[in-house]
Scaffold this active site. Structure first.
Site, PDB file in Angstrom:
ATOM      1  N   ASP A  41      97.755 -10.558 -11.625  1.00 48.95           N
ATOM      2  CA  ASP A  41      98.205 -11.736 -10.879  1.00 48.95           C
ATOM      3  C   ASP A  41      97.418 -11.991  -9.603  1.00 48.95           C
ATOM      4  OD1 ASP A  41      99.756  -9.286 -10.693  1.00 48.95           O
ATOM      5  OD2 ASP A  41     100.805 -10.212  -9.020  1.00 48.95           O
ATOM      6  N   LYS A  60     103.510  -9.268 -14.265  1.00 48.94           N
ATOM      7  CA  LYS A  60     102.380  -9.204 -13.343  1.00 48.94           C
ATOM      8  C   LYS A  60     101.964  -7.753 -13.161  1.00 48.94           C
ATOM      9  CE  LYS A  60     104.030 -13.232 -10.895  1.00 48.94           C
ATOM     10  NZ  LYS A  60     104.092 -13.946  -9.640  1.00 48.94           N
TER      11      LYS A  60
END
Ligand SMILES: C[S@@+](CC[C@H](N)C(=O)[O-])C[C@H]1O[C@@H](n2cnc3c(N)ncnc32)[C@H](O)[C@@H]1O
Length: 266
Positions: A41, A60
C-alpha cells in the site's frame, strides 16, 4: 518448485510504477479474478486495487512482517481462494519476493510471477530517454546507493560507476551526497547529466534535469527524499538528439542484417 503450474499457487503481480493503466493485461485479469488481494500500500495505486472484483478481500502489506504476510497468503490458498500478491513496478527488482517465495515453498504453495513496468523504465519514458545509446553506452546498471542496507563488497557504487555506463539508482533519494562523491571518485565529470523522476506516472510526477555537481542542491530545493528514480550518465544528456555520432547500426542504410540488405556507399 520454480513458478510451477499448480492449482495451489499465488500470483505475484507487478502493478507497474503508479498509473493504473500500466499494469499488464494478464496482471489486470488476474487481479480482477482474485478472491484475495494483498498489496504494497505504500507504493501501489489504490485506483488499481479498486479494480479487484466486488467482495474480494483486500489487504495492505505495509504494516505486516514477512511471516504474517505469508501466513495469510498460505491460509487463503488452503481455503481454495485465488490470491494475488501485488507489488510495485516489476516484482523482480527490489521487490523482496525471494523471501516470500522461500516461505511459500516451505508451505508447499506454488507461485507464478507476472512482470510489471519497473519505475526505471517509467522514469526513462517520462523524460523520453533511451538508456542505451549506440557508440556511447550499451550498458545499464540497476543498483542502489549503500545506506542502512549494505551492498556487497564487489558492487560498491564507485566501482560500478567505473564503467561509465548508464546508472539507475533505486532507493537512493536520501543518499545523494554519497552518490555524488562516489561518481566523482569514479572519474565522472561534474557536468555529467542526471535525471531524477519522483513518482513517475503519478499525477504529481516531478522531473529534474540536472548535473552531478547540482544534484544534491536540486534534490533539496525540490524536497525529494523518497519515491524517486535517479538516472545518471551521458545517455541522459537533454541535447543528445543533436549529436549525429550516436546512431544505431540497425537503421543505418549501409548495414546489412536479417531483415534488410544495406546499400554500399558509391
Ligand atoms: C522497493 S523499490 C521497488 C522497485 C519496483 N519493484 C520497481 O520495479 O520499480 C522502491 C524504489 O523504487 C523506485 N520507485 C518505485 N516507484 C517509483 C515511481 N513511480 N517513480 C520513481 N521511482 C519509483 C524508488 O527508487 C523507490 O525508492
Amino acid at each position: 518448485m520454480d513458478a510451477e503450474q499448480t492449482t495451489r499457487k499465488i500470483y505475484i503481480i507487478g502493478a507497474g510504477p503508479g498509473d493504473p493503466d500500466l499494469i499488464t493485461v494478464k496482471g489486470l485479469r488476474l487481479l480482477q479474478e482474485a478472491d484475495v488481494v494483498l498489496y504494497t500500500d505504500s507504493l501501489v495505486n489504490e485506483d488499481l486495487i479498486a479494480k479487484a472484483k466486488p467482495g474480494a478481500e483486500i489487504l495492505k502489506s505495509a504494516g505486516m512482517d514477512l511471516k504474517e504476510m505469508v501466513e495469510i497468503m498460505v491460509d487463503r490458498v488452503r481455503q481454495g481462494k485465488m490470491v494475488a500478491r501485488v507489488h510495485t513496478g516489476d516484482p523482480a527488482v527490489f521487490g523482496a519476493i525471494m523471501e516470500q517465495i522461500a516461505l511459500l515453498k516451505k508451505a508447499g504453495i506454488g507461485y507464478e510471477v507476472i512482470p510489471g513496468v519497473s519505475s526505471v523504465f517509467a522514469a526513462a519514458a517520462a523524460i523520453g530517454a533511451e538508456l542505451t545509446i549506440p557508440e556511447l553506452t550499451q550498458t545499464l546498471i540497476l543498483t542502489r546507493a549503500e545506506g542502512r542496507t549494505p551492498v556487497p563488497e564487489l558492487e560498491k557504487l564507485k566501482d560500478l560507476a567505473a564503467h561509465h555506463c548508464t546508472l539507475a539508482l533505486f532507493l537512493s533519494a536520501t543518499l545523494v551526497k554519497k552518490v555524488v562523491n562516489d561518481l566523482l571518485e569514479a572519474g565522472w565529470s561534474e557536468n555529467t547529466p542526471v535525471a531524477v523522476v519522483q513518482r513517475a506516472t503519478w499525477p504529481d510526477q516531478l522531473i529534474i534535469r540536472t548535473t552531478i555537481s547540482q544534484l544534491d542542491q536540486e534534490m533539496r530545493a525540490n524536497g525529494i527524499r523518497s519515491h524517486a528514480m535517479i538516472l545518471a550518465g551521458w545517455a541522459l544528456d537533454p541535447d543528445i538528439h543533436s549529436n549525429e555520432e550516436y546512431r544505431s547500426k540497425l537503421y543505418d542504410k549501409e548495414f546489412t542484417h536479417r531483415f534488410r540488405r544495406g546499400v554500399k556507399p558509391s
